[in-house]
Design an enzyme around this catalytic site. Sequence first.
Site, PDB file in Angstrom:
ATOM      1  N   ASP A 225      13.518  11.326  -0.066  1.00  0.00           N
ATOM      2  CA  ASP A 225      13.048  10.434  -1.128  1.00  0.00           C
ATOM      3  C   ASP A 225      11.532  10.334  -1.202  1.00  0.00           C
ATOM      4  O   ASP A 225      10.991   9.914  -2.215  1.00  0.00           O
ATOM      5  CB  ASP A 225      13.652   9.035  -0.948  1.00  0.00           C
ATOM      6  CG  ASP A 225      13.377   8.457   0.429  1.00  0.00           C
ATOM      7  OD1 ASP A 225      13.543   9.187   1.424  1.00  0.00           O
ATOM      8  OD2 ASP A 225      13.015   7.271   0.530  1.00  0.00           O
TER       9      ASP A 225
ATOM     10  N   TYR B 197       3.915  10.357   5.386  1.00  0.00           N
ATOM     11  CA  TYR B 197       4.122  10.768   6.776  1.00  0.00           C
ATOM     12  C   TYR B 197       2.914  11.496   7.355  1.00  0.00           C
ATOM     13  O   TYR B 197       2.814  11.648   8.579  1.00  0.00           O
ATOM     14  CB  TYR B 197       5.373  11.639   6.892  1.00  0.00           C
ATOM     15  CG  TYR B 197       6.646  10.825   6.875  1.00  0.00           C
ATOM     16  CD1 TYR B 197       7.253  10.417   8.066  1.00  0.00           C
ATOM     17  CD2 TYR B 197       7.230  10.428   5.678  1.00  0.00           C
ATOM     18  CE1 TYR B 197       8.404   9.650   8.059  1.00  0.00           C
ATOM     19  CE2 TYR B 197       8.385   9.663   5.660  1.00  0.00           C
ATOM     20  CZ  TYR B 197       8.971   9.276   6.852  1.00  0.00           C
ATOM     21  OH  TYR B 197      10.108   8.505   6.842  1.00  0.00           O
TER      22      TYR B 197
END
Length: 440
Positions: free
Chosen positions: A169, A245
């Site tokens: 996602d 991330y």
Amino acid sequence: MRMSTKRLVILGGGGFRVPLVYGALLSPSSPIGSVVLHDVDPGRLAAIARVLRAQALSSPAAPSIETTTDLTEALTGADFVFSAIRVHGLEGRVIDERVALAEGMLGQETVGAGGISYGLRTVPVADAIARRIKLVAPDAWVINFTNPAGLVTEAMAAHLGDRVIGICDSPSALGRRVVRALGLPDARVSYAGLNHLGWLTGVQHEGADVLPRLLNSSSLLESFEEGRLFGAAKIRELGAVPNEYLHYYYDHAALVKAELAAPETRGEYLLRQQRECYAMLSSQSSPLEAWNAARRQRDATYMAMEGLGERDDAEGGGYEDVALALMLAIARDAPTSLILNVRNQGTLPLLDDDAVVEVPCAVDGSGARPLPGASIPAHGAELVKRLKAAERAVLSAASSGSRSVAVRALASHPLIDSVPVARRLMTGYQANFPELSYLR
């Protein structure tokens, strides 16, 4: 009346986020008529099935629900297989984190030492599942959400080819936030990288790239999550908007320090929360209400354990919408474009054709194919190559059972970059995970 005839099998069907997937299937456009939940834990399976049956009460055309702990029984007759397994459960995530932190390393479940450990114990299981799918349901489309998603998708692709597609996602959510910040909902984004290691490199609108407009405005950049996370100056320096991330790579030392100072790791928090939640799901008369309360708390604290604060723009899971869009495009042969994890096929010249990459894809009844034109920013090329090399070492260790190759996988990761530390990490992980006893 909805004509839904396809059979969806959810591996890891007792997982906490499965109701998000089932909720998406309540859409009138869903092609799914029946859902089979498979899990190795019958207690968790029964608890989540209670939540789904409560959800089904809201829709007269809700997909039927079956549960089983037998993998072959689950896969028989499958049109789609959604894989979201977690080998050694959340207890494994806690071990990943603590063993790494003891060495001053990041133990996040898909990044660094934790991600390598997770991959080493997951790839053999994913490999066995892929073999079983090829035998029992060779025509099924496999949607992989099992982490580390790119690595596991590549392992399964060795048996299933392009019939396995990885989803996440993060890229689509980043794209939505960027076009919303620009006020251009019909714009199309360019994105490229590996799973949890990618960059948004362009925003096309009416034949022009309008990303520079975003980069030149601190107020626009800091109006959404990634802009605040990295800061306007850093994003302008990169010339691209990083996936969230990448914070683990760009600010590794600060995040390790924050985790060492925290009273509990993210894994410990989730483990505690989910134990309480599953107990309530099994006993309360309103399992859906209990699950929703736990989900809201989980979403609000996403990434908070790394010192990033609570999300004020959490969008829920997100991946369930990607999965539904993917199934719709394939089942109905309805062309669409999605950012997915697929085999490279020449899209990114710095990687070979079989390397699984995360890029925009054209999707229709024949599957997903990378769209041309994706590119990695020059500053990210070496990082991508090193991460892919570490992933390939994990695959090699899993197939050969070689502990020395597994150590090489750890040592080659840019957040570790040390053979002695890698050996100690492997010793710590093998002492805690019976699943790693195959490495000799």
